[in-house]
Design a protein around this motif. Sequence first.
Motif, PDB file in Angstrom:
ATOM      1  N   LEU A 114      -7.219  -7.130 -10.363  1.00 34.70           N
ATOM      2  CA  LEU A 114      -6.495  -6.033  -9.727  1.00 34.70           C
ATOM      3  C   LEU A 114      -5.016  -6.048 -10.104  1.00 34.70           C
TER       4      LEU A 114
ATOM      5  N   PHE B 122       1.867  -6.878  -4.943  1.00 37.20           N
ATOM      6  CA  PHE B 122       0.490  -7.360  -4.926  1.00 37.20           C
ATOM      7  C   PHE B 122       0.435  -8.807  -5.407  1.00 37.20           C
TER       8      PHE B 122
ATOM      9  N   CYS C 208      -7.973 -11.126  -7.707  1.00 31.12           N
ATOM     10  CA  CYS C 208      -6.518 -10.990  -7.749  1.00 31.12           C
ATOM     11  C   CYS C 208      -6.023 -10.763  -9.172  1.00 31.12           C
TER      12      CYS C 208
ATOM     13  N   ALA D 214       4.697  -1.888  -6.683  1.00 29.46           N
ATOM     14  CA  ALA D 214       3.417  -2.197  -6.041  1.00 29.46           C
ATOM     15  C   ALA D 214       2.744  -3.378  -6.737  1.00 29.46           C
TER      16      ALA D 214
ATOM     17  N   LEU E 124      -3.064  -2.954 -11.748  1.00 26.63           N
ATOM     18  CA  LEU E 124      -1.881  -2.357 -11.146  1.00 26.63           C
ATOM     19  C   LEU E 124      -0.691  -2.322 -12.100  1.00 26.63           C
TER      20      LEU E 124
ATOM     21  N   LEU F   2       0.828  -1.208   0.000  1.00 21.61           N
ATOM     22  CA  LEU F   2       0.000   0.000   0.000  1.00 21.61           C
ATOM     23  C   LEU F   2       0.865   1.262   0.000  1.00 21.61           C
TER      24      LEU F   2
ATOM     25  N   ASP G 208       1.978   1.721  -3.549  1.00 18.27           N
ATOM     26  CA  ASP G 208       0.849   2.012  -4.430  1.00 18.27           C
ATOM     27  C   ASP G 208       0.395   3.457  -4.265  1.00 18.27           C
TER      28      ASP G 208
ATOM     29  N   THR H 265      -6.711  -2.335  -1.864  1.00 21.76           N
ATOM     30  CA  THR H 265      -6.354  -2.046  -3.248  1.00 21.76           C
ATOM     31  C   THR H 265      -7.497  -1.346  -3.969  1.00 21.76           C
TER      32      THR H 265
END
Length: 204
Positions: free
Chosen positions: A143, A47, A140, A43, A147, A23, A26, A86
């Motif tokens: 995201l 993740f 997962c 990030a 990212l 975090l 990010d 996230t």
Amino acid sequence: MDGWNSPPNLVTYSRIILVLVFLGFDIAAGPWGADNLPFRWTAAVLFIIAAATDKLDGWMARTYDQVTEMGKLMDPIADKLLILATLVVASVFNEVFWWVTALFFIREIGITVMRFFVIDHGGKVIAASKAGKYKTLAQCVGLAMLLVPLGSLAGPGEQPGWAVFYGYATQAVIFVALALCLYSGGVYVAGVLANRRGQAVSGR
């Protein structure tokens, strides 16, 4: 609290710490990595590592017969912390619609509260269903796709076709995850209610 310090649970705790580190990168990277692109890549990698190790603690628990009530509770909490944090950051950065994050949030927090309610009333934690596991996988993947700043590979100001397609594919996976999220939440609630009815009948 039995087995709180078992190796699989220690892996789960490590994942929670990793989420906090993720975090930090990010948030510092800014929307789409505009403030610090290397931080956004970092990030994304963190993740993926945090999401992938979810399978590690579960595998260890099953392989070495170290499945505990604490593990059943903490493992989904670690997942939810990673996913929801996230999503919140992504919504703040206008990368994900707020209503999507809100629906995820309501479902995940609601199920977590219900888990504690079941424990508090002497019941056992209900393990994640197959639909819930598919939901976590879709979350997962979606995201992670969000990212990874693949758009940065294109030239400044360019929007090639593959980048547009990637963006739509990312949103599609996230919406699939949302559908599975709501469905698996309904399955969990139905399971809890069925167990409560069974206990009431057996107690007559």
